[in-house]
Design a protein around this motif. Structure first.
Motif: not given
Length: 102
Positions: A88-102
């Motif tokens: 679950y955390a890995r998916v969130l990390k990917t989403a934050v990287q892809d969507l927000y560039g963080i």
């Protein structure tokens, strides 16, 4: 070529996007009081965080948008370190990287 092989070759060439999400069905049903922490931590990752030791009271504080986001992150950060490699955390990390560039 066997039918299975033909189908397999076809499927291999498809671009597939997983659209599984837990978003409201309509915009008017969306929580207007949400921010990135409240939105992202409101699903399965909450169970991982609580299993890592985050108390229910602190979970409520972390998702309380009335508190400053940095204060909430300070509460969350030690537990994030424990769960950051779960599915679950890995998916969130990917989403934050892809969507927000963080």
């Amino acid at each position: 070529m066997q039918p299975y092989e033909e189908l397999y070759k076809f499927v291999e060439q498809l671009t597939i996007i997983d659209t599984h999400e837990h978003l409201p069905l309509r915009e008017d049903l969306r929580d207007r009081d949400a921010d990135v922490l409240k939105e992202y931590l409101s699903h399965y990752i909450s169970s991982d965080l609580i299993s890592a030791g985050l108390s229910q009271a602190d979970y409520q504080r972390v998702t309380d948008t009335a508190l400053p986001i940095l204060e909430r992150w300070e509460i969350l950060e030690p537990y994030w370190a424990c769960v950051q490699f779960t599915g679950y955390a890995r998916v969130l990390k990917t989403a934050v990287q892809d969507l927000y560039g963080i």
